[in-house]
Design a protein around this motif. Structure first.
Motif, PDB file in Angstrom:
ATOM      1  N   CYS A  49       0.832  -1.211   0.000  1.00  0.00           N
ATOM      2  CA  CYS A  49       0.000   0.000   0.000  1.00  0.00           C
ATOM      3  C   CYS A  49       0.865   1.260   0.000  1.00  0.00           C
ATOM      4  CB  CYS A  49      -0.993  -0.034   1.159  1.00  0.00           C
ATOM      5  SG  CYS A  49      -2.298  -1.280   0.939  1.00  0.00           S
ATOM      6  N   TYR A  50       0.707   2.094   1.021  1.00  0.00           N
ATOM      7  CA  TYR A  50       1.447   3.354   1.116  1.00  0.00           C
ATOM      8  C   TYR A  50       2.624   3.204   2.075  1.00  0.00           C
ATOM      9  CZ  TYR A  50      -2.630   5.487  -1.107  1.00  0.00           C
ATOM     10  OH  TYR A  50      -3.652   5.817  -1.977  1.00  0.00           O
ATOM     11  N   GLY A  51       3.448   2.191   1.847  1.00  0.00           N
ATOM     12  CA  GLY A  51       4.620   1.998   2.684  1.00  0.00           C
ATOM     13  C   GLY A  51       4.344   1.276   3.980  1.00  0.00           C
ATOM     14  N   GLU A  52       3.225   0.566   4.047  1.00  0.00           N
ATOM     15  CA  GLU A  52       2.877  -0.180   5.264  1.00  0.00           C
ATOM     16  C   GLU A  52       3.837  -1.338   5.455  1.00  0.00           C
ATOM     17  OE1 GLU A  52       1.397  -0.717   8.644  1.00  0.00           O
ATOM     18  OE2 GLU A  52       0.208   0.666   7.434  1.00  0.00           O
ATOM     19  N   THR A  53       4.285  -1.531   6.685  1.00  0.00           N
ATOM     20  CA  THR A  53       5.192  -2.643   7.002  1.00  0.00           C
ATOM     21  C   THR A  53       4.759  -3.398   8.249  1.00  0.00           C
ATOM     22  OG1 THR A  53       6.644  -1.183   8.282  1.00  0.00           O
ATOM     23  CG2 THR A  53       7.195  -1.505   5.956  1.00  0.00           C
ATOM     24  N   ALA A  54       3.780  -2.903   8.969  1.00  0.00           N
ATOM     25  CA  ALA A  54       3.343  -3.535  10.214  1.00  0.00           C
ATOM     26  C   ALA A  54       2.342  -4.644   9.925  1.00  0.00           C
ATOM     27  CB  ALA A  54       2.714  -2.498  11.141  1.00  0.00           C
ATOM     28  N   GLY A  55       2.573  -5.793  10.512  1.00  0.00           N
ATOM     29  CA  GLY A  55       1.655  -6.909  10.346  1.00  0.00           C
ATOM     30  C   GLY A  55       2.063  -7.820   9.208  1.00  0.00           C
ATOM     31  N   THR A  56       1.161  -8.686   8.851  1.00  0.00           N
ATOM     32  CA  THR A  56       1.388  -9.640   7.775  1.00  0.00           C
ATOM     33  C   THR A  56       0.514  -9.232   6.597  1.00  0.00           C
ATOM     34  OG1 THR A  56       1.793 -11.383   9.387  1.00  0.00           O
ATOM     35  CG2 THR A  56       1.308 -12.071   7.136  1.00  0.00           C
ATOM     36  N   PRO A  57       1.124  -8.981   5.444  1.00  0.00           N
ATOM     37  CA  PRO A  57       0.309  -8.549   4.308  1.00  0.00           C
ATOM     38  C   PRO A  57      -0.489  -9.694   3.709  1.00  0.00           C
ATOM     39  CG  PRO A  57       2.568  -8.868   3.605  1.00  0.00           C
ATOM     40  CD  PRO A  57       2.542  -9.072   5.104  1.00  0.00           C
ATOM     41  N   LYS A  58      -1.607  -9.332   3.085  1.00  0.00           N
ATOM     42  CA  LYS A  58      -2.337 -10.323   2.306  1.00  0.00           C
ATOM     43  C   LYS A  58      -1.828 -10.247   0.866  1.00  0.00           C
ATOM     44  CE  LYS A  58      -6.488  -7.708   1.181  1.00  0.00           C
ATOM     45  NZ  LYS A  58      -7.930  -7.750   1.237  1.00  0.00           N
ATOM     46  N   GLY A  59      -2.329 -11.056  -0.011  1.00  0.00           N
ATOM     47  CA  GLY A  59      -1.805 -11.148  -1.377  1.00  0.00           C
ATOM     48  C   GLY A  59      -2.029  -9.920  -2.236  1.00  0.00           C
ATOM     49  N   VAL A  60      -3.250  -9.378  -2.191  1.00  0.00           N
ATOM     50  CA  VAL A  60      -3.611  -8.237  -3.033  1.00  0.00           C
ATOM     51  C   VAL A  60      -4.551  -7.325  -2.247  1.00  0.00           C
ATOM     52  CG1 VAL A  60      -4.744  -7.523  -5.181  1.00  0.00           C
ATOM     53  CG2 VAL A  60      -3.422  -9.628  -5.133  1.00  0.00           C
ATOM     54  N   TYR A  61      -4.393  -6.011  -2.440  1.00  0.00           N
ATOM     55  CA  TYR A  61      -5.234  -5.005  -1.794  1.00  0.00           C
ATOM     56  C   TYR A  61      -5.991  -4.216  -2.841  1.00  0.00           C
ATOM     57  CZ  TYR A  61      -2.606  -5.836   2.480  1.00  0.00           C
ATOM     58  OH  TYR A  61      -2.055  -6.423   3.582  1.00  0.00           O
ATOM     59  N   THR A  62      -7.073  -3.580  -2.427  1.00  0.00           N
ATOM     60  CA  THR A  62      -7.756  -2.609  -3.283  1.00  0.00           C
ATOM     61  C   THR A  62      -7.258  -1.224  -2.884  1.00  0.00           C
ATOM     62  OG1 THR A  62      -9.602  -2.236  -1.764  1.00  0.00           O
ATOM     63  CG2 THR A  62      -9.837  -4.054  -3.364  1.00  0.00           C
ATOM     64  N   VAL A  63      -7.487  -0.247  -3.747  1.00  0.00           N
ATOM     65  CA  VAL A  63      -7.104   1.126  -3.424  1.00  0.00           C
ATOM     66  C   VAL A  63      -7.847   1.572  -2.160  1.00  0.00           C
ATOM     67  CG1 VAL A  63      -7.169   3.530  -4.212  1.00  0.00           C
ATOM     68  CG2 VAL A  63      -6.494   1.711  -5.793  1.00  0.00           C
ATOM     69  N   ALA A  64      -9.116   1.223  -2.048  1.00  0.00           N
ATOM     70  CA  ALA A  64      -9.902   1.612  -0.864  1.00  0.00           C
ATOM     71  C   ALA A  64      -9.312   1.006   0.406  1.00  0.00           C
ATOM     72  CB  ALA A  64     -11.363   1.177  -1.034  1.00  0.00           C
ATOM     73  N   GLU A  65      -8.860  -0.238   0.350  1.00  0.00           N
ATOM     74  CA  GLU A  65      -8.240  -0.870   1.522  1.00  0.00           C
ATOM     75  C   GLU A  65      -6.947  -0.141   1.897  1.00  0.00           C
ATOM     76  OE1 GLU A  65      -9.388  -5.568   1.408  1.00  0.00           O
ATOM     77  OE2 GLU A  65      -8.012  -4.838  -0.143  1.00  0.00           O
ATOM     78  N   CYS A  66      -6.156   0.211   0.893  1.00  0.00           N
ATOM     79  CA  CYS A  66      -4.902   0.924   1.164  1.00  0.00           C
ATOM     80  C   CYS A  66      -5.184   2.300   1.758  1.00  0.00           C
ATOM     81  CB  CYS A  66      -4.070   1.052  -0.109  1.00  0.00           C
ATOM     82  SG  CYS A  66      -3.324  -0.500  -0.655  1.00  0.00           S
ATOM     83  N   ASP A  67      -6.186   3.002   1.209  1.00  0.00           N
ATOM     84  CA  ASP A  67      -6.545   4.313   1.744  1.00  0.00           C
ATOM     85  C   ASP A  67      -6.975   4.206   3.202  1.00  0.00           C
ATOM     86  OD1 ASP A  67      -6.020   5.360  -0.765  1.00  0.00           O
ATOM     87  OD2 ASP A  67      -8.130   5.692  -1.286  1.00  0.00           O
ATOM     88  N   ALA A  68      -7.811   3.219   3.506  1.00  0.00           N
ATOM     89  CA  ALA A  68      -8.281   3.025   4.882  1.00  0.00           C
ATOM     90  C   ALA A  68      -7.121   2.665   5.805  1.00  0.00           C
ATOM     91  CB  ALA A  68      -9.358   1.938   4.923  1.00  0.00           C
ATOM     92  N   GLN A  69      -6.211   1.826   5.317  1.00  0.00           N
ATOM     93  CA  GLN A  69      -5.065   1.424   6.130  1.00  0.00           C
ATOM     94  C   GLN A  69      -4.146   2.618   6.403  1.00  0.00           C
ATOM     95  OE1 GLN A  69      -2.182  -1.523   4.533  1.00  0.00           O
ATOM     96  NE2 GLN A  69      -2.923  -2.773   6.247  1.00  0.00           N
ATOM     97  N   LEU A  70      -3.976   3.480   5.395  1.00  0.00           N
ATOM     98  CA  LEU A  70      -3.156   4.685   5.578  1.00  0.00           C
ATOM     99  C   LEU A  70      -3.743   5.570   6.660  1.00  0.00           C
ATOM    100  CD1 LEU A  70      -0.922   6.690   4.773  1.00  0.00           C
ATOM    101  CD2 LEU A  70      -2.506   7.545   3.017  1.00  0.00           C
ATOM    102  N   MET A  71      -5.040   5.841   6.598  1.00  0.00           N
ATOM    103  CA  MET A  71      -5.651   6.724   7.587  1.00  0.00           C
ATOM    104  C   MET A  71      -5.635   6.089   8.977  1.00  0.00           C
ATOM    105  SD  MET A  71      -5.886   9.359   5.906  1.00  0.00           S
ATOM    106  CE  MET A  71      -6.444  10.336   7.270  1.00  0.00           C
ATOM    107  N   GLN A  72      -5.774   4.776   9.055  1.00  0.00           N
ATOM    108  CA  GLN A  72      -5.688   4.090  10.343  1.00  0.00           C
ATOM    109  C   GLN A  72      -4.283   4.236  10.920  1.00  0.00           C
ATOM    110  OE1 GLN A  72      -6.468  -0.115  10.159  1.00  0.00           O
ATOM    111  NE2 GLN A  72      -6.450  -0.342  12.380  1.00  0.00           N
ATOM    112  N   SER A  73      -3.265   4.090  10.088  1.00  0.00           N
ATOM    113  CA  SER A  73      -1.884   4.228  10.556  1.00  0.00           C
ATOM    114  C   SER A  73      -1.588   5.651  11.009  1.00  0.00           C
ATOM    115  CB  SER A  73      -0.901   3.837   9.445  1.00  0.00           C
ATOM    116  OG  SER A  73      -0.984   2.472   9.167  1.00  0.00           O
ATOM    117  N   VAL A  74      -2.051   6.625  10.237  1.00  0.00           N
ATOM    118  CA  VAL A  74      -1.842   8.031  10.610  1.00  0.00           C
ATOM    119  C   VAL A  74      -2.537   8.317  11.943  1.00  0.00           C
ATOM    120  CG1 VAL A  74      -2.360  10.423   9.971  1.00  0.00           C
ATOM    121  CG2 VAL A  74      -1.474   8.847   8.254  1.00  0.00           C
ATOM    122  N   GLN A  75      -3.770   7.823  12.096  1.00  0.00           N
ATOM    123  CA  GLN A  75      -4.506   8.029  13.355  1.00  0.00           C
ATOM    124  C   GLN A  75      -3.767   7.385  14.520  1.00  0.00           C
ATOM    125  OE1 GLN A  75      -7.732   9.706  13.933  1.00  0.00           O
ATOM    126  NE2 GLN A  75      -6.728   9.611  15.918  1.00  0.00           N
TER     127      GLN A  75
END
Length: 90
Positions: A49-75
């Motif tokens: 996604c946007y440079g995520e490294t925490a946790g175990t990644p799944k095989g493929v993400y959607t843009v919406a999943e990456c956007d949500a993950q980014l905002m969760q990380s920022v929060q």
């Protein structure tokens, strides 16, 4: 009920989170799209996604999943530093 000052501070934090998200997304996805499949970065760290490294990644993400993950990380990062920022800070 919160005061106007408290609501404005809250809105400022919301704007800050959105601004931080935009800055991170621009730096981590210069072409405007996140990396939807995990890859090993230059240091050999599994990244997605946007440079995520925490946790175990799944095989493929959607843009919406990456956007949500980014905002969760920022929060999450904001929540870690917010207690140390004076309430009077502009």
């Amino acid at each position: 009920m919160s005061t106007l000052r408290e609501r404005l501070i809250s809105l400022g934090a919301t704007a800050m989170l959105a601004s931080a998200g935009m800055a991170i997304a621009t730096a981590e996805a210069p072409g405007g799209r996140p990396n939807l499949t995990p890859y090993d970065d230059i240091g050999g760290v599994r990244t997605w996604c946007y440079g995520e490294t925490a946790g175990t990644p799944k095989g493929v993400y959607t843009v919406a999943e990456c956007d949500a993950q980014l905002m969760q990380s920022v929060q999450q990062h904001w929540d870690g530093i917010a207690p140390f920022i004076p309430r009077e800070a502009p």
